[in-house]
Design an enzyme around this catalytic site. Sequence first.
Site, short mmCIF file in Angstrom:
data_model
loop_
_atom_site.label_atom_id
_atom_site.label_comp_id
_atom_site.label_asym_id
_atom_site.label_seq_id
_atom_site.Cartn_x
_atom_site.Cartn_y
_atom_site.Cartn_z
CG ASN A 10 -1.74 1.24 1.36
OD1 ASN A 10 -1.77 2.07 0.43
ND2 ASN A 10 -2.43 1.39 2.47
CE LYS A 12 -0.11 3.06 4.73
NZ LYS A 12 0.00 3.12 6.18
CG HIS A 95 -5.75 2.02 5.07
ND1 HIS A 95 -5.31 2.90 6.03
CD2 HIS A 95 -4.76 1.10 4.93
CE1 HIS A 95 -4.11 2.54 6.43
NE2 HIS A 95 -3.75 1.45 5.79
CD GLU A 97 -2.88 5.43 6.62
OE1 GLU A 97 -2.85 5.51 5.37
OE2 GLU A 97 -2.01 4.84 7.28
CD GLU A 167 -3.50 -2.41 7.06
OE1 GLU A 167 -2.44 -2.73 6.51
OE2 GLU A 167 -4.02 -1.29 6.92
N GLY A 173 2.61 2.04 10.72
CA GLY A 173 3.61 3.09 10.60
C GLY A 173 4.33 3.42 11.90
CB SER A 213 5.17 -2.34 11.81
OG SER A 213 4.82 -1.00 12.12
P1 13P Z 1 3.08 0.13 7.61
O1 13P Z 1 3.52 -1.17 6.99
O2 13P Z 1 3.87 1.30 7.16
O3 13P Z 1 2.93 0.01 9.10
O4 13P Z 1 1.58 0.39 7.05
C1 13P Z 1 0.65 -0.61 7.13
C2 13P Z 1 -0.54 -0.22 6.34
O5 13P Z 1 -1.27 0.68 6.71
C3 13P Z 1 -0.79 -0.93 5.10
O6 13P Z 1 -2.05 -0.64 4.60
#
Ligand code: 13P
Length: 249
Positions: A10, A12, A95, A97, A167, A173, A213
């Site tokens: 992803n 982002k 997601h 976010e 997740e 992150g 992560s």
């Molecule tokens: P990270 O791998 O950067 O923690 O992000 C995970 C994520 O949100 C994947 O959609």
Amino acid sequence: MSRKKIIAGNWKMNMTPSEAVKLVEELKPLVNNPDVDVVYCVPAIDIIPVVEAVKGSNVEVGAENVYFEEKGAFTGEISTAMLKDAGVKYVIIGHSERRDYFKEDDALLNKKVKKVIEAGLTPILCCGETLEQRETGVTMDFIRLQIKSDLVGVSADQVKNMVIAYEPIWAIGTGKTATTEQAEEVCKGIRDCIAEIYDAATAEAVRIQYGGSVNAGNAAELFAQPDIDGGLVGGASLKADFGKIVNYK
Ligand code: 13P
């Protein structure tokens, strides 16, 4: 029954179109693993150049979002028909976010899931708890509510072909991965929830990813769990490490 692993990046809001093409070229020799479905979920503006750049490789392209309406006066939005025509196969829905920063709720996400399936695309439906929910002991209750609400009106056969990504928000992150036990426990809980809503065959078929992560060091152990069918990878999908994650064995 053995489910094929699916490992998706992803990206982002990272990578301009030219940076995206460069990254695809850099990763190309590293992500070749016929035992795994490999997907790059990329910003909308990168979709067309990335679809072009992955041609002839084992990589499929996904979108990070979509709107549920067919077409019309929805300034700034992108439809499933547009994604499909551009060569997209997967769409991330819900997601954390998007749920958090853009206030997308389960009623909206349910419409998106149904539209994506109707269009012949594969949803990667995300769910996951906050740290507060985990500490209060309501993780599984909350995730079951998300799953049940997001799948209203979706049939067993449709669910069999979709992907669910667990997740935990506190692991995204942050460099703080859920322990293998925590990740497996919730992925199994999601599978049990699917068995309850649908049936055992549907639960056996649906692919459930872990995200939060994931890196080259922890992928092998996570993906070896019986209910973890791969990963949704943020930060580590933007570098050569993604090749190590895809070839985790
Ligand atoms: P990270 O791998 O950067 O923690 O992000 C995970 C994520 O949100 C994947 O959609």
